[in-house]
Design an enzyme around this catalytic site. Structure first.
Site, mmCIF file in Angstrom:
data_model
loop_
_atom_site.group_PDB
_atom_site.id
_atom_site.type_symbol
_atom_site.label_atom_id
_atom_site.label_comp_id
_atom_site.label_asym_id
_atom_site.label_seq_id
_atom_site.Cartn_x
_atom_site.Cartn_y
_atom_site.Cartn_z
ATOM 1 N N LEU A 142 -2.726 1.814 -1.751
ATOM 2 C CA LEU A 142 -2.653 0.413 -1.951
ATOM 3 C C LEU A 142 -1.586 0.043 -2.786
ATOM 4 C CD1 LEU A 142 -5.102 -1.315 0.125
ATOM 5 C CD2 LEU A 142 -3.181 -0.774 1.178
ATOM 6 N N CYS A 143 -0.742 -0.133 -2.943
ATOM 7 C CA CYS A 143 0.248 -0.621 -3.728
ATOM 8 C C CYS A 143 1.381 -1.618 -4.288
ATOM 9 C CB CYS A 143 1.082 0.164 -4.205
ATOM 10 S SG CYS A 143 0.825 2.072 -4.021
ATOM 11 N N THR A 144 1.710 -2.051 -5.260
ATOM 12 C CA THR A 144 2.945 -3.076 -5.539
ATOM 13 C C THR A 144 3.949 -2.263 -6.296
ATOM 14 O OG1 THR A 144 1.932 -4.800 -5.380
ATOM 15 C CG2 THR A 144 3.926 -5.056 -6.234
#
EC number: 3.5.1.23
Length: 388
Positions: free
Chosen positions: A132-134
């Site tokens: 999960l990332c931004t």
């Protein structure tokens, strides 16, 4: 351990309102001890020797995280012990099916650490299935392009009730390194890696392109593609992190990178976020395994940035994990005349972009090749941290 994780999920869904949004201004500069070490990997060295220094330096940490993987599998369900046999029986042979030089590089890491080859293969293909990332590409008023990202990893891999943290996330934080890949003694490209992992989740080829990979939440994730590869059902597809490393090695233009990432068949669905050195060069490529679903370009809706988390950015974000909306708000508050390492790091360090899963933040400037990575750790004593 799994029961604690499920309980945590219900708690988060019922008390979501207590976690506020931030747009901080005081997080730069990070403390010097948060900068991660840099290692050199020479592409002129034989593949089986390239990672000797890294593998030797982080041997203990690599052994520890793989022991955790195996113990966690059994703790979920003792009946899953057969998966451990799969690691020993099937995965070593996978190394010989991978495109060069990746199989030989894994064999070299196995030799340097003393770990079974199957475990090193597991460590390297695991990231195809979950992260999960931004990620964000932004352009200042002068047309200079910046690319930044938070990497979040470890959801549902053991919740430490005492420290309010994900166990896997804590272990990964000890493995973060920057790597300068060289050829003929010159830096060809730069990446942020976990020691022992040879693909690329975050990287920059100065004055050519930058790239980050975010997982795309899907019921099947990357598991279906991995099974197809391991059992030779379909190998006409590419590993999402090896594609980026191949392009960092060979590509000479932003446009060619975008074209390649749009057309290549993949093991797993994902988002590719790509920046270029010229004004307007920034895209989010939304990928299914076999096709491109959407391309969002820098300048859409008259914005000077494009942002991606782990859900399609043109759709309403899930109430339990909306990092996109607060990130957009924070960028608008700062404005186009404040697109700098300082302001972008402050955005990445603001909740909920920063959360309990966040392992590191990387900041890249395309035209200069400036590249910096800092480990991150969301602490409840500063303000409540979302678990993801």
């Amino acid at each position: 351990m799994l029961g604690n994780t499920i309980s945590l999920l219900f708690i988060v869904l019922t008390i979501q309102g207590i976690f506020g949004e931030q747009c901080l201004t005081d997080q730069w500069p990070p403390k010097p001890e948060r900068a991660v070490p840099t290692y050199v990997v020479s592409l002129d060295d034989p593949p089986m020797e390239r990672w000797n220094q890294v593998a030797t330096a982080f041997k203990t940490e690599i052994i520890d995280i793989l022991a955790f993987f195996k113990a966690f599998i059994v703790e979920i369900n003792p009946n899953l012990k057969f998966l451990l046999n799969l690691i020993d029986d099937k995965l070593p042979a996978v190394a010989d099916t991978l495109p060069a030089p990746y199989g030989d590089e894994m064999k070299g890491i196995s030799r340097a650490t003393g770990l079974p080859l199957g475990e090193i293969v597991l460590y390297n293909i695991f990231y195809e299935a979950s992260a999960l990332c931004t990620s964000m590409v932004a352009q200042n008023q002068y047309g200079n392009v910046f690319h930044v990202r938070n990497l979040d990893f470890g959801v549902f891999f053991g919740w430490d009730m005492l420290n309010n943290s994900w166990i896997l996330t804590e272990k990964l934080r000890t493995l973060i390194i920057q790597i300068n890949f060289t050829r003929n003694g010159e830096v060809l490209f730069k990446t942020t890696n976990f020691a022992g992992f040879i693909g690329v989740l975050t990287g920059l080829k100065p004055n050519v392109f930058s790239a980050s990979v975010n997982s795309r939440v899907s019921l099947q994730g990357g598991y279906e593609g991995l099974i197809e590869w391991i059992f030779n059902i379909n190998r006409n597809q590419s590993f999402i992190t090896f594609v980026i490393r191949d392009l960092l090695t060979k590509a000479e233009s932003f446009d060619s990178v975008v074209s390649n990432l749009t057309e290549t068949e993949l093991i797993a669905p994902c988002y590719y976020i790509v920046g270029g050195p010229k004004a307007g060069q920034g895209v989010v490529i939304t990928r299914d395994r076999t096709k491109t679903v959407n391309i969002t370009r820098l300048g859409k809706d008259n914005l000077w940035f494009v942002i991606e988390t782990n859900y399609d950015n043109w759709k309403k974000q899930p109430i339990f994990d909306d990092r996109l909306t607060p990130c957009i708000k924070c960028m608008k508050i700062k404005g186009q005349d404040d697109v700098t390492f300082e302001s972008l790091f402050n955005v990445l360090s603001s909740r909920p972009m920063l959360n309990t899963l966040t392992v590191y933040s990387t900041l890249m400037e395309l035209s200069t090749g400036r590249y910096e990575t800092y480990w991150q750790h969301c602490r409840d004593e500063d303000a409540p941290c979302l678990p993801w």
